[in-house]
Write a protein that holds these residues in place. Sequence first.
Motif, PDB file in Angstrom:
ATOM      1  N   SER A   1       0.811  -1.228   0.000  1.00 24.42           N
ATOM      2  CA  SER A   1       0.000   0.000   0.000  1.00 24.42           C
ATOM      3  C   SER A   1       0.838   1.270   0.000  1.00 24.42           C
ATOM      4  CB  SER A   1      -0.930   0.005   1.215  1.00 24.42           C
ATOM      5  OG  SER A   1      -0.199  -0.165   2.413  1.00 24.42           O
ATOM      6  N   THR A   2       2.115   1.156  -0.439  1.00 24.75           N
ATOM      7  CA  THR A   2       2.992   2.333  -0.452  1.00 24.75           C
ATOM      8  C   THR A   2       3.485   2.588  -1.877  1.00 24.75           C
ATOM      9  OG1 THR A   2       4.854   0.867   0.135  1.00 24.75           O
ATOM     10  CG2 THR A   2       3.753   2.046   1.932  1.00 24.75           C
ATOM     11  N   PRO A   3       2.718   3.341  -2.682  1.00 25.41           N
ATOM     12  CA  PRO A   3       3.159   3.613  -4.049  1.00 25.41           C
ATOM     13  C   PRO A   3       4.414   4.476  -4.080  1.00 25.41           C
ATOM     14  CG  PRO A   3       1.196   4.888  -3.523  1.00 25.41           C
ATOM     15  CD  PRO A   3       1.410   3.946  -2.389  1.00 25.41           C
ATOM     16  N   THR A   4       5.306   4.164  -5.003  1.00 20.44           N
ATOM     17  CA  THR A   4       6.560   4.892  -5.170  1.00 20.44           C
ATOM     18  C   THR A   4       6.742   5.229  -6.638  1.00 20.44           C
ATOM     19  OG1 THR A   4       7.572   3.714  -3.301  1.00 20.44           O
ATOM     20  CG2 THR A   4       9.066   4.795  -4.853  1.00 20.44           C
ATOM     21  N   LYS A   5       7.133   6.446  -6.927  1.00 18.70           N
ATOM     22  CA  LYS A   5       7.407   6.831  -8.301  1.00 18.70           C
ATOM     23  C   LYS A   5       8.651   6.109  -8.800  1.00 18.70           C
ATOM     24  CE  LYS A   5       4.059   9.616  -9.282  1.00 18.70           C
ATOM     25  NZ  LYS A   5       3.102   9.275 -10.375  1.00 18.70           N
ATOM     26  N   LEU A   6       8.637   5.778 -10.079  1.00 16.95           N
ATOM     27  CA  LEU A   6       9.719   4.986 -10.648  1.00 16.95           C
ATOM     28  C   LEU A   6      11.074   5.669 -10.493  1.00 16.95           C
ATOM     29  CD1 LEU A   6      10.182   2.339 -12.195  1.00 16.95           C
ATOM     30  CD2 LEU A   6       9.841   3.598 -14.323  1.00 16.95           C
ATOM     31  N   GLY A   7      11.098   6.985 -10.625  1.00 19.97           N
ATOM     32  CA  GLY A   7      12.364   7.706 -10.539  1.00 19.97           C
ATOM     33  C   GLY A   7      12.945   7.792  -9.145  1.00 19.97           C
ATOM     34  N   ASP A   8      12.176   7.351  -8.146  1.00 18.62           N
ATOM     35  CA  ASP A   8      12.650   7.454  -6.763  1.00 18.62           C
ATOM     36  C   ASP A   8      13.337   6.189  -6.269  1.00 18.62           C
ATOM     37  OD1 ASP A   8      11.647  10.004  -6.652  1.00 18.62           O
ATOM     38  OD2 ASP A   8       9.749   9.414  -5.705  1.00 18.62           O
ATOM     39  N   VAL A   9      13.490   5.183  -7.101  1.00 18.15           N
ATOM     40  CA  VAL A   9      14.112   3.929  -6.680  1.00 18.15           C
ATOM     41  C   VAL A   9      14.907   3.348  -7.845  1.00 18.15           C
ATOM     42  CG1 VAL A   9      12.059   2.581  -7.292  1.00 18.15           C
ATOM     43  CG2 VAL A   9      13.676   1.665  -5.632  1.00 18.15           C
ATOM     44  N   ASP A  10      16.053   2.773  -7.556  1.00 14.86           N
ATOM     45  CA  ASP A  10      16.838   2.061  -8.564  1.00 14.86           C
ATOM     46  C   ASP A  10      16.388   0.608  -8.538  1.00 14.86           C
ATOM     47  OD1 ASP A  10      18.743   0.680 -10.083  1.00 14.86           O
ATOM     48  OD2 ASP A  10      20.349   2.063  -9.510  1.00 14.86           O
ATOM     49  N   LEU A  11      15.595   0.216  -9.513  1.00 13.65           N
ATOM     50  CA  LEU A  11      15.006  -1.117  -9.511  1.00 13.65           C
ATOM     51  C   LEU A  11      16.068  -2.209  -9.539  1.00 13.65           C
ATOM     52  CD1 LEU A  11      11.997  -0.729 -11.982  1.00 13.65           C
ATOM     53  CD2 LEU A  11      12.048  -0.417  -9.508  1.00 13.65           C
ATOM     54  N   ARG A  12      17.183  -1.954 -10.191  1.00 17.52           N
ATOM     55  CA  ARG A  12      18.227  -2.975 -10.298  1.00 17.52           C
ATOM     56  C   ARG A  12      18.844  -3.285  -8.946  1.00 17.52           C
ATOM     57  NH1 ARG A  12      22.552  -1.227 -12.425  1.00 17.52           N
ATOM     58  NH2 ARG A  12      21.992   0.946 -12.051  1.00 17.52           N
ATOM     59  N   LEU A  13      19.047  -2.232  -8.155  1.00 15.83           N
ATOM     60  CA  LEU A  13      19.787  -2.389  -6.902  1.00 15.83           C
ATOM     61  C   LEU A  13      18.878  -2.582  -5.696  1.00 15.83           C
ATOM     62  CD1 LEU A  13      22.554   0.328  -7.411  1.00 15.83           C
ATOM     63  CD2 LEU A  13      22.626  -2.108  -7.972  1.00 15.83           C
ATOM     64  N   ALA A  14      17.578  -2.534  -5.904  1.00 17.28           N
ATOM     65  CA  ALA A  14      16.643  -2.686  -4.782  1.00 17.28           C
ATOM     66  C   ALA A  14      16.737  -4.098  -4.221  1.00 17.28           C
ATOM     67  CB  ALA A  14      15.218  -2.398  -5.245  1.00 17.28           C
ATOM     68  N   GLY A  15      17.230  -4.199  -2.978  1.00 15.10           N
ATOM     69  CA  GLY A  15      17.360  -5.506  -2.333  1.00 15.10           C
ATOM     70  C   GLY A  15      16.045  -5.951  -1.722  1.00 15.10           C
ATOM     71  N   CYS A  16      15.887  -7.257  -1.610  1.00 10.03           N
ATOM     72  CA  CYS A  16      14.657  -7.829  -1.074  1.00 10.03           C
ATOM     73  C   CYS A  16      14.981  -8.904  -0.050  1.00 10.03           C
ATOM     74  CB  CYS A  16      13.827  -8.436  -2.208  1.00 10.03           C
ATOM     75  SG  CYS A  16      12.388  -9.369  -1.648  1.00 10.03           S
TER      76      CYS A  16
ATOM     77  N   ILE B 107      11.265  -4.649   0.504  1.00  9.24           N
ATOM     78  CA  ILE B 107      12.055  -4.264  -0.660  1.00  9.24           C
ATOM     79  C   ILE B 107      12.605  -2.868  -0.427  1.00  9.24           C
ATOM     80  CG2 ILE B 107      12.044  -3.904  -3.152  1.00  9.24           C
ATOM     81  CD1 ILE B 107       9.659  -5.832  -3.306  1.00  9.24           C
ATOM     82  N   ALA B 108      13.914  -2.723  -0.529  1.00  8.49           N
ATOM     83  CA  ALA B 108      14.566  -1.445  -0.244  1.00  8.49           C
ATOM     84  C   ALA B 108      14.000  -0.353  -1.141  1.00  8.49           C
ATOM     85  CB  ALA B 108      16.069  -1.573  -0.445  1.00  8.49           C
ATOM     86  N   GLY B 109      13.604   0.747  -0.526  1.00  9.44           N
ATOM     87  CA  GLY B 109      13.064   1.880  -1.263  1.00  9.44           C
ATOM     88  C   GLY B 109      11.588   1.796  -1.556  1.00  9.44           C
ATOM     89  N   LEU B 110      10.980   0.622  -1.313  1.00  4.66           N
ATOM     90  CA  LEU B 110       9.560   0.443  -1.623  1.00  4.66           C
ATOM     91  C   LEU B 110       8.717   0.114  -0.403  1.00  4.66           C
ATOM     92  CD1 LEU B 110       9.627  -1.638  -4.939  1.00  4.66           C
ATOM     93  CD2 LEU B 110       9.518   0.829  -4.650  1.00  4.66           C
ATOM     94  N   GLY B 111       9.332  -0.343   0.671  1.00  2.00           N
ATOM     95  CA  GLY B 111       8.581  -0.752   1.846  1.00  2.00           C
ATOM     96  C   GLY B 111       8.310  -2.238   1.852  1.00  2.00           C
ATOM     97  N   SER B 112       7.233  -2.631   2.521  1.00  2.00           N
ATOM     98  CA  SER B 112       6.963  -4.051   2.684  1.00  2.00           C
ATOM     99  C   SER B 112       5.533  -4.382   2.289  1.00  2.00           C
ATOM    100  CB  SER B 112       7.210  -4.484   4.137  1.00  2.00           C
ATOM    101  OG  SER B 112       6.302  -3.831   5.002  1.00  2.00           O
TER     102      SER B 112
END
Length: 264
Positions: free
Chosen positions: A168-183, A249-254
């Motif tokens: 339930s935490t929307p994030t704009k694409l430019g605010d996170v590096d999808l490649r480096l986002a750890g999970c 997920i880093a930068g996106l929440g849980s």
Amino acid sequence: MEATVLQAAAACLERAYETGELASPLIDTYPDITLEDAYRIQQRVVRGWVERGDTVRGHKVGLASVAMQRQFGVDQPDYGHLTASMFYLEHQPIPAGRFLQPRIEPEIAFVLGAELRGPGVTVADAARAVDFVLPALEIVDSRIKDWQISIVDTIADNASSGGVVLGSTPTKLGDVDLRLAGCVLHSGGAVAETGAGGAVLGSPINALVWLANTVGPLGVSLQPGHVVLPGSMTKSIPVSAGDTVVATIAGLGSVTAVFSGGTR
């Protein structure tokens, strides 16, 4: 494959959905089945759902990471449909009995703000079309006995789709590096798997591009408001009644999935 054979294969999967009786691998019953045949079977099954009142609300890319391809012995991604009945609210009980052989995996869900129509879609096109991203858990399930699936089995079975839980935490694409986002995937409070966005075709955005360019020649476009699951960041893990699974997920929440008892 002739239309009557395609219909027989689709009916076999539909029976599994309706009765819970697992099917034998289609590759054993139809050894000459092709990828094109498998997608035509998938389309027949999904068309039946829509005719009975369900609605297509997005697509998924399956088997997009090396971990998932190794886990299921395949060497390429596939895609399936997400329908309205597959979406569940996080933290709310999900009846485990609705599934046959459920497993769960963490993903970064794209929510589209504009249409994507291939072929010819680029990363830039895909990035412009994304409204926001969400942490997600995909419940994968198989109507094929003991998960003994070949690539044609999982394609015909709607890419082994089961359910979707969106965070339930929307994030704009430019605010996170999808490649480096750890999970980190937790089950019952313990770490079950770890991974990163780069495991999904180098970046989850690449999976979105692949999907748009793969379905485009079939006359299918990705619609505004639709959800696209690009593929798992880790191996999938089995789930059952009583389990609580959390993907962070880093930068996106849980996002949290809670499984209850209950029957089909």
